[in-house]
Design an enzyme around this catalytic site. Structure first.
Site, short mmCIF file in Angstrom:
data_model
loop_
_atom_site.label_atom_id
_atom_site.label_comp_id
_atom_site.label_asym_id
_atom_site.label_seq_id
_atom_site.Cartn_x
_atom_site.Cartn_y
_atom_site.Cartn_z
N HIS A 55 0.85 -1.19 0.00
CA HIS A 55 0.00 0.00 0.00
C HIS A 55 0.89 1.24 0.00
O HIS A 55 2.03 1.21 0.43
CB HIS A 55 -0.92 0.00 1.21
CG HIS A 55 -1.90 -1.13 1.23
ND1 HIS A 55 -2.85 -1.31 0.27
CD2 HIS A 55 -2.05 -2.17 2.10
CE1 HIS A 55 -3.57 -2.39 0.53
NE2 HIS A 55 -3.10 -2.94 1.64
N GLU A 157 -4.61 -12.81 7.57
CA GLU A 157 -5.58 -11.72 7.53
C GLU A 157 -6.82 -12.08 6.71
O GLU A 157 -7.54 -11.19 6.26
CB GLU A 157 -4.92 -10.45 6.97
CG GLU A 157 -4.15 -10.67 5.67
CD GLU A 157 -3.32 -9.47 5.25
OE1 GLU A 157 -3.53 -8.36 5.81
OE2 GLU A 157 -2.47 -9.62 4.36
N ASP A 183 -7.59 -5.97 7.70
CA ASP A 183 -8.08 -6.91 6.69
C ASP A 183 -8.72 -8.12 7.35
O ASP A 183 -9.69 -8.68 6.83
CB ASP A 183 -6.93 -7.34 5.77
CG ASP A 183 -6.70 -6.35 4.64
OD1 ASP A 183 -7.69 -5.82 4.11
OD2 ASP A 183 -5.53 -6.11 4.29
#
Length: 275
Positions: A55, A157, A183
């Site tokens: 990210h 996750e 997540d």
């Protein structure tokens, strides 16, 4: 001069392992692709640094420069790769990472593939490509020595990972589990709830931490603030990421503004914390 950097990757991995064995490792998250920031965080006394390529704006283009700046300051970073792709894992290691954090691992087979990408044959499938071989004394160490120095940490996750958790933890060569609480909550139907406001989310994270402890595998956790890190070390986590460079920049700037104004309301519209 080359000897000054000898073994930086292995030392960074050893520092993390030693901190875990000593009661808990505390880390910082790096999302700013700037060599000055990289050198700054690389010189701080955290037990580990994770550079985030999944990210944010940092890419494999910037990674070799960031890793070199951190190495110059005394450490080699872990890298969260963009995806569970062996080629990306190998590229991160070739670029100077001390290990990888592999996102969205949902099965033991995927965990085994991640571990294999971190080790050279005959143990794994990592391709030999010593891009620093002519630059550093530790740029082309023997395969077995590099294998021992690399940390492979996989992220739990997803709901599927919870179902296959025991098998994931049994993966040979796995160095740790890293929990992505945001997540995880989303994937398990809890939306943006956190452990602080939903006991089911707290129980879900605790289940993973307890399973890791029972299996003898370090459990890592991405934390929204230092207090969350302290809390989860007390609950059995082995490594906690307690700060992020972007957050520290924002918090420091806002605190300076708050002090200058003499006001408790210095946070600008739209700058609420994301975690």
């Amino acid at each position: 001069m080359m000897q000054a950097s000898h073994g930086t990757t292995a030392r960074a991995a050893d520092r993390l392992r030693s901190a875990i064995a000593g009661g808990g490792a505390y880390g910082i998250w790096s999302s700013i692709p700037d060599m000055s920031v990289a050198e700054l965080v690389g010189g701080l006394p955290y037990d580990y640094i994770i550079v985030d390529l999944q990210h944010g704006v940092t890419t494999f283009t910037e990674l070799p420069i960031l890793a070199q700046a951190m190495r110059a300051a005394g450490t080699a970073p872990l890298v969260r790769v963009p995806w569970k792709d062996p080629a990306q894992i190998m590229r991160a290691l070739d670029s100077g990472a001390s290990g990888v954090v592999v996102p969205m691992i949902s099965s033991a087979a995927e965990a085994a593939d991640a571990v294999s990408a971190c080790r050279f044959p005959p143990v794994g499938v990592r391709s030999w490509g010593p891009m620093w071989g002519y630059v550093r004394s530790d740029g082309a160490l023997p395969p077995a020595e590099q294998d021992a120095g690399v940390a492979c940490i996989v992220m739990v996750e997803t709901a599927e990972a919870i179902d296959d958790l025991d098998a994931i933890l049994a993966t040979e060569g796995l160095d740790g589990i890293y929990i992505g609480p945001n997540d995880l909550a989303l994937a398990c139907g809890y939306g943006r709830a956190t452990y602080r406001d939903d006991p089911d989310v707290a129980a879900l994270i605790q289940k993973i931490v307890d399973a890791c402890r029972a299996a003898g595998v370090p459990a890592g956790l991405h934390c929204s603030d230092p207090q969350m890190g302290s809390d989860w070390i007390a609950r059995g986590a082995s490594m906690v990421t307690v700060a992020q460079d972007t957050g520290l920049l924002a918090d420091g700037a806002l605190e300076a503004l708050r002090q200058a104004r003499g006001s408790d309301d210095a946070r600008a519209p739209g700058t609420s914390k994301p975690y």
